[in-house]
Design a protein around this motif. Structure first.
Motif, PDB file in Angstrom:
ATOM      1  N   THR A  16      35.468  -4.729 109.320  1.00 31.45           N
ATOM      2  CA  THR A  16      36.765  -4.396 108.749  1.00 31.45           C
ATOM      3  C   THR A  16      36.793  -2.939 108.312  1.00 31.45           C
ATOM      4  O   THR A  16      37.745  -2.208 108.617  1.00 31.45           O
ATOM      5  CB  THR A  16      37.083  -5.317 107.553  1.00 31.45           C
ATOM      6  N   ILE A  17      35.762  -2.513 107.616  1.00 30.41           N
ATOM      7  CA  ILE A  17      35.684  -1.110 107.184  1.00 30.41           C
ATOM      8  C   ILE A  17      35.672  -0.196 108.399  1.00 30.41           C
ATOM      9  O   ILE A  17      36.381   0.811 108.437  1.00 30.41           O
ATOM     10  CB  ILE A  17      34.433  -0.859 106.309  1.00 30.41           C
ATOM     11  N   ASN A  18      34.895  -0.555 109.383  1.00 31.56           N
ATOM     12  CA  ASN A  18      34.806   0.248 110.597  1.00 31.56           C
ATOM     13  C   ASN A  18      36.178   0.365 111.264  1.00 31.56           C
ATOM     14  O   ASN A  18      36.582   1.456 111.683  1.00 31.56           O
ATOM     15  CB  ASN A  18      33.781  -0.373 111.554  1.00 31.56           C
ATOM     16  N   PHE A  19      36.899  -0.736 111.341  1.00 29.73           N
ATOM     17  CA  PHE A  19      38.239  -0.722 111.929  1.00 29.73           C
ATOM     18  C   PHE A  19      39.156   0.195 111.127  1.00 29.73           C
ATOM     19  O   PHE A  19      39.864   1.025 111.681  1.00 29.73           O
ATOM     20  CB  PHE A  19      38.812  -2.133 111.977  1.00 29.73           C
ATOM     21  N   TRP A  20      39.148   0.040 109.814  1.00 25.78           N
ATOM     22  CA  TRP A  20      40.026   0.859 108.976  1.00 25.78           C
ATOM     23  C   TRP A  20      39.713   2.333 109.137  1.00 25.78           C
ATOM     24  O   TRP A  20      40.619   3.158 109.196  1.00 25.78           O
ATOM     25  CB  TRP A  20      39.880   0.477 107.513  1.00 25.78           C
TER      26      TRP A  20
ATOM     27  N   ASN B 124      46.562   6.669 107.674  1.00 24.69           N
ATOM     28  CA  ASN B 124      46.317   7.403 106.439  1.00 24.69           C
ATOM     29  C   ASN B 124      45.417   6.613 105.496  1.00 24.69           C
ATOM     30  O   ASN B 124      44.576   7.189 104.817  1.00 24.69           O
ATOM     31  CB  ASN B 124      47.634   7.738 105.738  1.00 24.69           C
ATOM     32  N   ILE B 125      45.590   5.317 105.457  1.00 23.56           N
ATOM     33  CA  ILE B 125      44.735   4.467 104.624  1.00 23.56           C
ATOM     34  C   ILE B 125      43.296   4.564 105.096  1.00 23.56           C
ATOM     35  O   ILE B 125      42.378   4.672 104.290  1.00 23.56           O
ATOM     36  CB  ILE B 125      45.242   3.016 104.625  1.00 23.56           C
ATOM     37  N   GLY B 126      43.091   4.550 106.405  1.00 17.21           N
ATOM     38  CA  GLY B 126      41.745   4.685 106.948  1.00 17.21           C
ATOM     39  C   GLY B 126      41.093   5.993 106.542  1.00 17.21           C
ATOM     40  O   GLY B 126      39.914   6.043 106.195  1.00 17.21           O
ATOM     41  N   ILE B 127      41.877   7.065 106.566  1.00 16.92           N
ATOM     42  CA  ILE B 127      41.368   8.377 106.159  1.00 16.92           C
ATOM     43  C   ILE B 127      40.998   8.359 104.679  1.00 16.92           C
ATOM     44  O   ILE B 127      39.939   8.853 104.282  1.00 16.92           O
ATOM     45  CB  ILE B 127      42.413   9.475 106.453  1.00 16.92           C
ATOM     46  N   LEU B 128      41.848   7.753 103.865  1.00 15.67           N
ATOM     47  CA  LEU B 128      41.579   7.682 102.430  1.00 15.67           C
ATOM     48  C   LEU B 128      40.356   6.823 102.131  1.00 15.67           C
ATOM     49  O   LEU B 128      39.543   7.162 101.269  1.00 15.67           O
ATOM     50  CB  LEU B 128      42.802   7.131 101.691  1.00 15.67           C
TER      51      LEU B 128
ATOM     52  N   SER C  46      27.271   3.544 101.967  1.00 15.48           N
ATOM     53  CA  SER C  46      27.383   3.148 103.368  1.00 15.48           C
ATOM     54  C   SER C  46      28.593   2.248 103.590  1.00 15.48           C
ATOM     55  O   SER C  46      29.159   1.684 102.647  1.00 15.48           O
ATOM     56  CB  SER C  46      26.122   2.385 103.791  1.00 15.48           C
ATOM     57  N   LYS C  47      28.956   2.113 104.849  1.00 14.25           N
ATOM     58  CA  LYS C  47      30.039   1.190 105.191  1.00 14.25           C
ATOM     59  C   LYS C  47      29.666  -0.233 104.782  1.00 14.25           C
ATOM     60  O   LYS C  47      30.520  -0.995 104.327  1.00 14.25           O
ATOM     61  CB  LYS C  47      30.334   1.233 106.689  1.00 14.25           C
ATOM     62  N   GLU C  48      28.408  -0.579 104.966  1.00 10.31           N
ATOM     63  CA  GLU C  48      27.950  -1.928 104.619  1.00 10.31           C
ATOM     64  C   GLU C  48      28.126  -2.204 103.126  1.00 10.31           C
ATOM     65  O   GLU C  48      28.632  -3.249 102.733  1.00 10.31           O
ATOM     66  CB  GLU C  48      26.485  -2.130 105.022  1.00 10.31           C
ATOM     67  N   ARG C  49      27.703  -1.255 102.299  1.00 13.63           N
ATOM     68  CA  ARG C  49      27.816  -1.450 100.850  1.00 13.63           C
ATOM     69  C   ARG C  49      29.281  -1.440 100.406  1.00 13.63           C
ATOM     70  O   ARG C  49      29.690  -2.226  99.561  1.00 13.63           O
ATOM     71  CB  ARG C  49      27.034  -0.381 100.103  1.00 13.63           C
ATOM     72  N   PHE C  50      30.062  -0.528 100.983  1.00 11.67           N
ATOM     73  CA  PHE C  50      31.476  -0.459 100.648  1.00 11.67           C
ATOM     74  C   PHE C  50      32.167  -1.771 101.007  1.00 11.67           C
ATOM     75  O   PHE C  50      32.968  -2.294 100.229  1.00 11.67           O
ATOM     76  CB  PHE C  50      32.118   0.718 101.382  1.00 11.67           C
ATOM     77  N   ALA C  51      31.822  -2.310 102.170  1.00 13.74           N
ATOM     78  CA  ALA C  51      32.389  -3.594 102.597  1.00 13.74           C
ATOM     79  C   ALA C  51      32.031  -4.694 101.604  1.00 13.74           C
ATOM     80  O   ALA C  51      32.880  -5.502 101.220  1.00 13.74           O
ATOM     81  CB  ALA C  51      31.894  -3.948 103.997  1.00 13.74           C
TER      82      ALA C  51
END
Length: 56
Positions: A43-47, A14-18, A29-34
């Motif tokens: 880590t973001i990709n895993f979540w 559920n955390i990954g979805i959120l 992007s995932k990069e910027r969010f990370a």
């Protein structure tokens, strides 16, 4: 114990979805969010993605 582990994995899913929803809402992007969270892209990709594979 098995029930507790399954519940923990479900909560992590559920955390990954959120996290994905928040990142998409922010339109970043995932990069910027990370970088904003001081974690790696992996880590973001895993979540966001790989937690889906852990749900039976």
């Amino acid at each position: 114990m098995t029930h507790s582990v399954n519940l923990l994995v479900a909560k992590q899913h559920n955390i990954g979805i959120l996290i994905r929803a928040l990142r998409q809402e922010l339109n970043i992007s995932k990069e910027r969010f990370a970088a904003e969270l001081s974690v790696t892209f992996l880590t973001i990709n895993f979540w966001e993605i790989e937690m889906e594979d852990l749900i039976p």
